[in-house]
Motif scaffolding. Sequence first.
Motif, PDB file in Angstrom:
ATOM      1  N   SER A   1       0.898  -0.998   0.109  1.00  0.00           N
ATOM      2  CA  SER A   1      -0.252   0.075   0.243  1.00  0.00           C
ATOM      3  C   SER A   1       0.706   1.241  -0.280  1.00  0.00           C
ATOM      4  CB  SER A   1      -0.726   0.033   0.930  1.00  0.00           C
ATOM      5  OG  SER A   1      -2.017   0.987   1.418  1.00  0.00           O
TER       6      SER A   1
ATOM      7  N   MET B   1       2.603   1.410  -3.434  1.00  0.00           N
ATOM      8  CA  MET B   1       1.740   2.371  -4.088  1.00  0.00           C
ATOM      9  C   MET B   1       1.538   3.548  -4.323  1.00  0.00           C
ATOM     10  SD  MET B   1       1.084  -0.786  -6.511  1.00  0.00           S
ATOM     11  CE  MET B   1      -1.070   0.553  -7.159  1.00  0.00           C
TER      12      MET B   1
ATOM     13  N   LEU C   1      -5.206   3.278 -10.744  1.00  0.00           N
ATOM     14  CA  LEU C   1      -6.292   2.155 -11.615  1.00  0.00           C
ATOM     15  C   LEU C   1      -5.596   1.443 -13.052  1.00  0.00           C
ATOM     16  CD1 LEU C   1      -9.401   3.676 -11.577  1.00  0.00           C
ATOM     17  CD2 LEU C   1      -8.717   1.552 -10.454  1.00  0.00           C
TER      18      LEU C   1
ATOM     19  N   VAL D   1      -2.849  -0.717 -11.464  1.00  0.00           N
ATOM     20  CA  VAL D   1      -4.102  -2.092 -10.632  1.00  0.00           C
ATOM     21  C   VAL D   1      -4.792  -3.537 -11.828  1.00  0.00           C
ATOM     22  CG1 VAL D   1      -6.320  -2.902  -9.507  1.00  0.00           C
ATOM     23  CG2 VAL D   1      -4.772  -1.858  -8.921  1.00  0.00           C
ATOM     24  N   ASN D   2      -4.736  -2.703 -12.659  1.00  0.00           N
ATOM     25  CA  ASN D   2      -5.268  -3.459 -15.116  1.00  0.00           C
ATOM     26  C   ASN D   2      -3.683  -4.511 -14.764  1.00  0.00           C
ATOM     27  OD1 ASN D   2      -7.860  -2.804 -14.970  1.00  0.00           O
ATOM     28  ND2 ASN D   2      -7.483  -1.033 -15.604  1.00  0.00           N
TER      29      ASN D   2
ATOM     30  N   LEU E   1      -2.950  -7.092 -12.101  1.00  0.00           N
ATOM     31  CA  LEU E   1      -4.495  -7.907 -12.887  1.00  0.00           C
ATOM     32  C   LEU E   1      -4.217  -8.890 -13.915  1.00  0.00           C
ATOM     33  CD1 LEU E   1      -7.631  -6.480 -10.879  1.00  0.00           C
ATOM     34  CD2 LEU E   1      -6.027  -7.713  -9.925  1.00  0.00           C
TER      35      LEU E   1
ATOM     36  N   LEU F   1      -6.100 -11.056  -3.310  1.00  0.00           N
ATOM     37  CA  LEU F   1      -5.211  -9.488  -3.896  1.00  0.00           C
ATOM     38  C   LEU F   1      -6.166  -8.705  -3.473  1.00  0.00           C
ATOM     39  CD1 LEU F   1      -4.598  -9.991  -7.823  1.00  0.00           C
ATOM     40  CD2 LEU F   1      -2.935  -9.507  -6.001  1.00  0.00           C
TER      41      LEU F   1
ATOM     42  N   LEU G   1      -5.534  -4.946  -2.246  1.00  0.00           N
ATOM     43  CA  LEU G   1      -5.950  -3.795  -3.055  1.00  0.00           C
ATOM     44  C   LEU G   1      -6.716  -3.115  -2.377  1.00  0.00           C
ATOM     45  CD1 LEU G   1      -5.945  -5.723  -6.101  1.00  0.00           C
ATOM     46  CD2 LEU G   1      -5.059  -3.814  -5.409  1.00  0.00           C
TER      47      LEU G   1
ATOM     48  N   ALA H   1      -7.072   1.229  -2.560  1.00  0.00           N
ATOM     49  CA  ALA H   1      -8.586   1.926  -3.403  1.00  0.00           C
ATOM     50  C   ALA H   1      -9.113   2.684  -2.717  1.00  0.00           C
ATOM     51  CB  ALA H   1      -9.082   0.318  -3.572  1.00  0.00           C
TER      52      ALA H   1
ATOM     53  N   LEU I   1     -14.379  -1.371  -7.930  1.00  0.00           N
ATOM     54  CA  LEU I   1     -13.048  -2.180  -7.934  1.00  0.00           C
ATOM     55  C   LEU I   1     -13.359  -3.227  -8.534  1.00  0.00           C
ATOM     56  CD1 LEU I   1      -9.983  -2.459  -7.578  1.00  0.00           C
ATOM     57  CD2 LEU I   1     -10.826  -2.576  -4.930  1.00  0.00           C
TER      58      LEU I   1
ATOM     59  N   ILE J   1     -11.824  -5.788 -10.947  1.00  0.00           N
ATOM     60  CA  ILE J   1     -10.942  -7.049 -11.084  1.00  0.00           C
ATOM     61  C   ILE J   1     -11.649  -8.681 -11.158  1.00  0.00           C
ATOM     62  CG2 ILE J   1     -10.618  -9.269  -9.587  1.00  0.00           C
ATOM     63  CD1 ILE J   1     -10.349  -6.627  -7.187  1.00  0.00           C
TER      64      ILE J   1
ATOM     65  N   THR K   1     -13.211   0.599 -16.075  1.00  0.00           N
ATOM     66  CA  THR K   1     -12.248   0.995 -15.442  1.00  0.00           C
ATOM     67  C   THR K   1     -12.083   2.542 -15.353  1.00  0.00           C
ATOM     68  OG1 THR K   1     -10.961  -0.569 -16.097  1.00  0.00           O
ATOM     69  CG2 THR K   1      -9.864   1.553 -14.987  1.00  0.00           C
TER      70      THR K   1
END
Length: 468
Positions: free
Chosen positions: A342, A345, A356, A359-360, A363, A379, A383, A387, A397, A401, A451
């Motif tokens: 965390s 990020m 995001l 995150v994409n 994932l 995850l 996450l 988020a 989210l 995901i 997204t």
Amino acid sequence: MLLLIGSFLLLMLIGAPVAVSMATASLLYLVFYGVAPDIITAQRMIAGVESFPLLAVPFFIMAGNLMNIAGVTGRIYHFALSLVGWMKGGLAQVNIIGSVVFSGMSGTALADAAGIGTIEIKAMKDHGYPVEAAVGVTAASATVGPIFPPSLPFVIYGMMANVSIGALFMAGILPGIVMTVLMMITVAVFAYRKGWGSDTPFELRRLAGASLEIVVVLCFPLAVYILVLAGLSINLAVLVGLAALVALDWYFDFSAVMALMTPVLLIGGMTMGWFTPTEAAVAAVIWSLFLGLVRYRTMTLRTLAKASFDTIETTASVLFIVTAASIFAWLLTVSQAAALFSDFMFSLTDNWWTFLILVNVLLLIVGAFLDTIAAISILVPILMPIAARYGVDPVHLGLIITLNLMIGLLTPPVGMILFVLSRISKLSVERTTMAILPWLTPLFIALMIITFIPAVTLWLPTQLGLIR
């Protein structure tokens, strides 16, 4: 943290099953660092599956299996053929519409690919389509299953993130429509470039018949509303409406009215408060049994037993993954891995768009290596708090995901849809992968829309008062 994650990745690389890799890595961490007594570890593992929402898992799996053996898939296929088979690239369009309808019953991408996908690939090959095209459109359309309600991944996510499963179900409707439209546009482009024609002649009577089935289904809520205005209680109005619908279906022998009613009954039942999303899974099983045993009379004791044993086998594997993932995710928290990630990020960016995007990317990589249920279980605890710091809604989210992990099902090395379609089409995994690649384009476009335009996901559940 290095021991926990490193041993997990090492076991995955040497070919150990996902659940075994997580359980073994967790055990090694506990033995070396002694962070908790054995009894606490056992309690955490049991708590991972001792959850009311998880009751939906075996019932949704059972509903999908029952729909496959009840002959519903064939009826959905013929309905879709009447509706869009006359278009250019007709059977490819049928493939998409059939998957959308079936997704309202099964809730899983694998059930979609293995069920109606088997019929669709054979039909496209018989009509002269390249087998690669048949495999590609079947793979892409199967990803709609867990986006439209009901959805098995949404159940797992809702449990892990402590988010309303009903809100997740409603949030999936508009993204599912967006995905469907984008895939149909892609088929139209392929049809124009490759010269695909229609596969059935345009017959106004057939089109009108399919359209009438949609009208009949859409008129059901209206009829119930009118009966309520006439003085009937809501429960009695629904029973009268269902009796009238069954009588109409029996008399006219509609192709797919009763199948189309499945999402209407499930969503309507949840909206009216008759049952929770978890109990909706039981309603789906009861409706499937009614179709197979009473309406179509296609089920036998032998096929019913087979569906039951298939459900037990699949449920056991899913819950084993959830059990192993629960202790693994807990240890990630104990080892401060979640907090470190965390902070890392947040040090990279304070912009939610950039977050995001990252995150994409994460994932999509994870989805190529991990089973969907395992990926969600691992995850989400990591996450979710990140988020929240960026102000990303947990329902939004959840859609991001799920769609990323559905795309992961189409890619090597562990994409389950990839292997299922490879077996069905009798293509090598390499050829199947190449066949699927062009069809990832509409999925990535849909992913970007979902997204970066949160309203697509959040508008409907907000209007229904499920989220604020």
